[in-house]
Design a protein around this motif. Structure first.
Motif, PDB file in Angstrom:
ATOM      1  N   ASP A 105     -23.667 -28.621 -25.557  1.00 16.47           N
ATOM      2  CA  ASP A 105     -23.964 -27.763 -26.698  1.00 16.47           C
ATOM      3  C   ASP A 105     -22.904 -27.926 -27.785  1.00 16.47           C
ATOM      4  O   ASP A 105     -22.817 -27.123 -28.715  1.00 16.47           O
ATOM      5  N   GLN A 106     -22.086 -28.969 -27.656  1.00 15.23           N
ATOM      6  CA  GLN A 106     -21.046 -29.267 -28.639  1.00 15.23           C
ATOM      7  C   GLN A 106     -21.133 -30.739 -29.049  1.00 15.23           C
ATOM      8  O   GLN A 106     -20.162 -31.475 -29.008  1.00 15.23           O
ATOM      9  N   VAL A 107     -22.321 -31.137 -29.446  1.00 14.37           N
ATOM     10  CA  VAL A 107     -22.590 -32.557 -29.703  1.00 14.37           C
ATOM     11  C   VAL A 107     -21.746 -33.107 -30.837  1.00 14.37           C
ATOM     12  O   VAL A 107     -21.148 -34.178 -30.710  1.00 14.37           O
ATOM     13  N   ASN A 108     -21.682 -32.395 -31.960  1.00 16.34           N
ATOM     14  CA  ASN A 108     -20.900 -32.882 -33.099  1.00 16.34           C
ATOM     15  C   ASN A 108     -19.452 -33.123 -32.705  1.00 16.34           C
ATOM     16  O   ASN A 108     -18.850 -34.155 -33.017  1.00 16.34           O
ATOM     17  N   LYS A 109     -18.887 -32.150 -32.008  1.00 16.59           N
ATOM     18  CA  LYS A 109     -17.490 -32.239 -31.582  1.00 16.59           C
ATOM     19  C   LYS A 109     -17.261 -33.452 -30.691  1.00 16.59           C
ATOM     20  O   LYS A 109     -16.314 -34.224 -30.886  1.00 16.59           O
ATOM     21  N   GLU A 110     -18.132 -33.649 -29.723  1.00 13.36           N
ATOM     22  CA  GLU A 110     -17.908 -34.696 -28.725  1.00 13.36           C
ATOM     23  C   GLU A 110     -18.169 -36.095 -29.290  1.00 13.36           C
ATOM     24  O   GLU A 110     -17.512 -37.061 -28.901  1.00 13.36           O
ATOM     25  N   ILE A 111     -19.100 -36.218 -30.219  1.00 12.75           N
ATOM     26  CA  ILE A 111     -19.300 -37.511 -30.878  1.00 12.75           C
ATOM     27  C   ILE A 111     -18.082 -37.838 -31.736  1.00 12.75           C
ATOM     28  O   ILE A 111     -17.598 -38.983 -31.751  1.00 12.75           O
ATOM     29  N   ALA A 112     -17.565 -36.844 -32.458  1.00 10.50           N
ATOM     30  CA  ALA A 112     -16.352 -37.072 -33.257  1.00 10.50           C
ATOM     31  C   ALA A 112     -15.189 -37.467 -32.362  1.00 10.50           C
ATOM     32  O   ALA A 112     -14.374 -38.323 -32.720  1.00 10.50           O
ATOM     33  N   GLN A 113     -15.096 -36.862 -31.191  1.00 10.17           N
ATOM     34  CA  GLN A 113     -14.028 -37.206 -30.257  1.00 10.17           C
ATOM     35  C   GLN A 113     -14.166 -38.656 -29.794  1.00 10.17           C
ATOM     36  O   GLN A 113     -13.165 -39.375 -29.672  1.00 10.17           O
ATOM     37  N   MET A 114     -15.394 -39.110 -29.550  1.00  7.63           N
ATOM     38  CA  MET A 114     -15.612 -40.497 -29.160  1.00  7.63           C
ATOM     39  C   MET A 114     -15.138 -41.446 -30.261  1.00  7.63           C
ATOM     40  O   MET A 114     -14.552 -42.497 -29.986  1.00  7.63           O
ATOM     41  N   VAL A 115     -15.386 -41.060 -31.508  1.00  6.59           N
ATOM     42  CA  VAL A 115     -14.943 -41.897 -32.631  1.00  6.59           C
ATOM     43  C   VAL A 115     -13.424 -41.960 -32.675  1.00  6.59           C
ATOM     44  O   VAL A 115     -12.839 -43.039 -32.853  1.00  6.59           O
ATOM     45  N   VAL A 116     -12.757 -40.811 -32.498  1.00 10.30           N
ATOM     46  CA  VAL A 116     -11.289 -40.778 -32.494  1.00 10.30           C
ATOM     47  C   VAL A 116     -10.740 -41.701 -31.414  1.00 10.30           C
ATOM     48  O   VAL A 116      -9.802 -42.478 -31.644  1.00 10.30           O
ATOM     49  N   GLU A 117     -11.321 -41.648 -30.229  1.00 11.39           N
ATOM     50  CA  GLU A 117     -10.858 -42.486 -29.121  1.00 11.39           C
ATOM     51  C   GLU A 117     -11.022 -43.969 -29.440  1.00 11.39           C
ATOM     52  O   GLU A 117     -10.177 -44.791 -29.074  1.00 11.39           O
ATOM     53  N   GLN A 118     -12.110 -44.326 -30.129  1.00  5.95           N
ATOM     54  CA  GLN A 118     -12.337 -45.732 -30.460  1.00  5.95           C
ATOM     55  C   GLN A 118     -11.456 -46.215 -31.603  1.00  5.95           C
ATOM     56  O   GLN A 118     -11.170 -47.403 -31.706  1.00  5.95           O
ATOM     57  N   PHE A 119     -11.006 -45.306 -32.461  1.00  4.74           N
ATOM     58  CA  PHE A 119     -10.029 -45.707 -33.474  1.00  4.74           C
ATOM     59  C   PHE A 119      -8.747 -46.189 -32.807  1.00  4.74           C
ATOM     60  O   PHE A 119      -8.049 -47.063 -33.331  1.00  4.74           O
TER      61      PHE A 119
END
Length: 498
Positions: free
Chosen positions: A308-322
């Motif tokens: 239920d926190q999709v936006n947050k977790e997708i952004a976190q995936m992006v941070v990790e890939q940076f």
């Protein structure tokens, strides 16, 4: 930029051919795109495409001198025609001297809104001949005749009607970001999303949804439809054709032909509209990156994880890939690939009834987030700088030699602790609000332990008359020691980091 006199030569009046005039526009080097075609899953788990790839995206530099950039994701439905048309026409609507270096924010906003309507009008104009021919053919079939009977008595007419309806039916969502004169303008139709990630005064990365989901599940959209004479209780969560979208480009049958839909026929005017939701945000040093995504990305992630926190977790995936990747395109594509794998793995567990997923597109525009450096190293403080002026240039350079794994661990652990949800995902800040408070958070790696001492207090001297140190390098030396023990820093180079 192309001259306004070249509109017709660029094929912008109809775009009936495959000429892509935008091929001549320079790509923004601070952006990248990830994508994956739709899939349906066979019983043995083998994926295959159900239809053509219907998404389109752009990431152009419209004017280098005036720092004007355009990014967009168009999620097509019932074919790719509308998405392709919009991807070609929208840059044209914003490229012919409507926006100049002297344009005010209100003027840019006005042009931006007008561009959406212009694309809509041009697309419907491009299918006018199909609509007219369909009307003529319908007059040849007696009113009220069952479809099966009509197919027997008027086979050629029915076949041609089906061909025309396929050309007329298509539509597309749109999420568009325009950067001009230090301002970010985001407009959207439908359920594609825009997320802005920026640091607050404490260095915490906040994730804010700038777009609004226009669907039959949206409270605001249901209120708008009720004002047109429709009953929200009958429309809520209902699919209109093949989707739940209440705002889009194209989809003629939900607009000019809405009377043919029983659920929409009582509306006093066209219920599905091309009027965008607009958000304007200043770009400053706190902005980290912008994400534009089609519904396929966040919906697939939600289906695979039940989060239920999709936006947050997708952004976190992006941070990790940076931290991991060396190019923005690699960041975007890796995130897409991870979501694709998660969704497919969920199907293979047989714990869900997932039959497949839609097309996925992710556009990333980087502002200040540092990628993995050359040679495989990245500073543990790259995501957000330490308090300015505390580290010497040599110490900062040495910090960059800390291992990639140590950096990733430090960043991930910090995110896990502070990446929390403050409110419901649909509690978006209104476009009239001047508040900068976000509803989603992730943390940066800024150290709270390193602080500049107050200059109001007298300096304390030691017995030798020197100022006592107030900067602790203990974490830095610990990271260097860990890197040495892992064999990442050769012994003969160790003196360079002490």
């Amino acid at each position: 930029m192309p001259s306004p006199m070249r509109r017709s030569s660029l094929g912008l009046t109809g775009l009936a051919n495959n000429d892509a005039w935008t091929d001549g526009l320079p790509i923004c080097p601070l952006s990248g795109v990830g994508m994956s075609a739709n899939q349906v899953y066979r019983e043995d788990g083998t994926p295959c495409s159900a239809h053509e790839y219907e998404d389109r995206s752009i990431h152009f530099c419209l004017d280098r001198e005036n720092q004007t950039y355009l990014y967009a994701v168009f999620d097509g439905h019932d074919g790719a025609k509308a998405a392709y048309f919009a991807s070609q026409r929208l840059p044209a609507e914003l490229s012919f001297d409507q926006i100049t270096a002297h344009s005010s924010s209100e003027k840019v906003r006005e042009v931006f809104v007008t561009a959406f309507q212009a694309v809509e009008d041009a697309f419907l104009e491009s299918i006018d001949h199909c609509i007219a021919e369909r009307t003529q053919l319908l007059d040849k079939i007696p009113e009220g005749m069952p479809q099966m009977e009509a197919a027997i008595k008027f086979p050629e007419t029915v076949t041609r009607l089906q061909e025309l309806e396929q050309q007329i039916r298509g539509g597309s969502t749109a999420v568009v970001a325009l950067i001009h004169a230090g301002m970010l303008y985001v407009g959207n139709l439908g359920d594609s999303r825009a997320l802005l990630c920026k640091k607050d005064e404490c260095g915490v990365l906040r994730v804010k949804q700038l777009s609004h989901d226009h669907t039959t599940s949206s409270h605001e959209e249901l209120q708008r439809l009720e004002a047109l004479g429709l009953r929200s209780s009958k429309i809520k969560g209902v699919r209109l054709g093949n989707h739940e979208i209440t705002r889009c480009i194209g989809s003629y049958f939900l607009k000019g032909g809405y009377k043919e839909f029983e659920i929409l026929s009582s509306a006093t005017t066209e219920p599905v509209i091309p009027v965008p939701h607009i958000t304007v945000v200043p770009i400053d040093d706190t902005c980290s990156f912008l994400l534009l995504m089609s519904e396929g990305l966040y919906k697939s992630y939600q289906e695979a994880t039940a989060s239920d926190q999709v936006n947050k977790e997708i952004a976190q995936m992006v941070v990790e890939q940076f931290v991991e990747q060396t190019t923005i395109t690699s960041v975007a594509q890796t995130v897409v690939d991870k979501v694709v794998r998660l969704h497919h793995d969920m199907f293979l567990t047989k714990q869900s009834r997932l039959a497949g997923r839609e097309d996925i597109t992710l556009v990333i525009r980087n502002f200040s987030f540092r990628l993995r450096g050359p040679g495989g190293c990245r500073s543990a403080v790259a995501a957000a700088p330490l308090t300015s002026g505390l580290l010497s240039s040599s110490a900062s350079a040495a910090a960059g030699a800390v291992s990639l794994q140590a950096s990733r661990d430090a960043l991930s652990s910090s995110i896990d602790e502070e990446f929390t949800l403050d409110g419901p995902s649909d509690a978006l800040e209104s476009e009239q609000s001047s508040s900068t408070t976000s509803i989603f958070h992730t943390s940066s790696t800024e150290s709270s332990e390193i602080q500049r001492p107050s200059l109001m207090n007298p300096l304390q001297l030691d017995d030798d008359g020197r100022i006592e140190s107030y900067v602790s390098f203990s974490q830095y030396y610990q990271a260097v020691e860990e890197a040495r023990q892992q064999g990442l820093i050769p012994e003969h180079q160790l003196h360079l980091y002490k």
